[in-house]
Design a protein around this motif. Structure first.
Motif, PDB file in Angstrom:
ATOM      1  N   GLY A  14       0.573  10.720  -1.469  1.00 36.58           N
ATOM      2  CA  GLY A  14       1.626  11.215  -1.741  1.00 36.58           C
ATOM      3  C   GLY A  14       2.538  10.121  -2.949  1.00 36.58           C
ATOM      4  O   GLY A  14       2.620   9.733  -3.827  1.00 36.58           O
ATOM      5  N   PRO A  15       4.219  10.906  -2.056  1.00 37.64           N
ATOM      6  CA  PRO A  15       4.869  10.132  -3.543  1.00 37.64           C
ATOM      7  C   PRO A  15       4.765   8.667  -3.691  1.00 37.64           C
ATOM      8  O   PRO A  15       4.111   7.945  -2.912  1.00 37.64           O
ATOM      9  N   THR A  26       1.487   8.075  -5.239  1.00 36.45           N
ATOM     10  CA  THR A  26       0.487   6.762  -4.605  1.00 36.45           C
ATOM     11  C   THR A  26      -1.771   7.370  -4.813  1.00 36.45           C
ATOM     12  O   THR A  26      -1.222   8.853  -4.752  1.00 36.45           O
ATOM     13  N   ALA A  27      -2.187   5.999  -5.245  1.00 37.30           N
ATOM     14  CA  ALA A  27      -3.707   7.219  -5.006  1.00 37.30           C
ATOM     15  C   ALA A  27      -4.335   6.929  -4.410  1.00 37.30           C
ATOM     16  O   ALA A  27      -3.966   6.810  -2.921  1.00 37.30           O
ATOM     17  N   GLY A 122       2.140   2.814   2.452  1.00 36.74           N
ATOM     18  CA  GLY A 122       1.053   3.538   2.108  1.00 36.74           C
ATOM     19  C   GLY A 122       0.060   2.610   0.667  1.00 36.74           C
ATOM     20  O   GLY A 122      -0.277   2.765   0.537  1.00 36.74           O
ATOM     21  N   ARG A 123       0.691   1.601   0.159  1.00 34.52           N
ATOM     22  CA  ARG A 123       0.120   0.286  -0.133  1.00 34.52           C
ATOM     23  C   ARG A 123      -0.817  -0.286   0.858  1.00 34.52           C
ATOM     24  O   ARG A 123      -0.765  -0.880   1.755  1.00 34.52           O
ATOM     25  N   VAL A 135      -1.173   4.494  -8.794  1.00 29.72           N
ATOM     26  CA  VAL A 135      -1.294   5.502  -8.743  1.00 29.72           C
ATOM     27  C   VAL A 135      -1.482   6.852 -10.396  1.00 29.72           C
ATOM     28  O   VAL A 135      -2.509   5.505 -10.340  1.00 29.72           O
ATOM     29  N   ALA A 136      -1.644   8.249  -9.639  1.00 30.60           N
ATOM     30  CA  ALA A 136      -2.490   8.179 -10.789  1.00 30.60           C
ATOM     31  C   ALA A 136      -1.587   8.422 -12.096  1.00 30.60           C
ATOM     32  O   ALA A 136      -0.511   8.082 -12.306  1.00 30.60           O
ATOM     33  N   ALA A 137      -2.626   8.069 -13.065  1.00 35.83           N
ATOM     34  CA  ALA A 137      -2.570   7.997 -14.512  1.00 35.83           C
ATOM     35  C   ALA A 137      -1.201   9.288 -15.002  1.00 35.83           C
ATOM     36  O   ALA A 137      -1.663  11.123 -14.233  1.00 35.83           O
TER      37      ALA A 137
END
Length: 142
Positions: A14-15, A26-27, A122-123, A135-137
């Motif tokens: 999610g965010p 976030t990945a 979430g990390r 994170v997604a690139a």
């Protein structure tokens, strides 16, 4: 699980985590694990070049420590992260985290336990301690 709740849950891609300036999600654990696997295999292959005909053994860990620290610290992505379109950014500024924090993060990944435990935002713990997030690139501009 609805699309809205999935988007708002950082542990499900999610965010980005609270306090992260990035507007990127976030990945997910699966993509991160796949990137780690790619990096581990590549490092074992490189170490094997130096130890052939013997297996690389602990040399793989040393190659991983050096390569992962350099790639993540300077370029914000390892080869595995690049392949899976992930970036490791600083929480405060969204930039590469530098060599010292990348070394700390890599040492914690090698210990494995901090990489498996999730924080409230979430990390993973190795990211929380190093002040980073994965994170997604961003899509490449043409």
């Amino acid at each position: 699980m609805s699309e809205d709740s999935r988007r708002s849950d950082p542990s499900r891609g999610g965010p980005a985590a609270v306090g992260v300036p990035s507007d990127l999600p976030t990945a997910s654990f699966g993509r991160r694990a796949a990137a780690f696997l790619v990096d581990g295999v590549l490092c074992a292959m490189v170490a094997g070049l130096f130890t052939y005909p013997d297996p690389p053994g602990g040399w793989s860990t040393l190659v991983f420590l050096v390569a992962y620290t350099l790639f993540v610290g300077l370029f914000a992505e390892s080869p595995g992260m690049r392949l899976l379109k992930l970036r490791c950014e600083g929480v405060a500024d969204g930039r590469p985290i530098g060599l010292f924090r990348a070394l700390l993060r890599t040492l914690l990944i090698i210990l494995l336990i901090p990489a498996l435990l999730t924080t409230a935002d979430g990390r993973r713990w190795h990211d929380k301690i190093a002040g980073s997030t994965v994170v997604a690139a961003r899509p490449e501009r043409r």
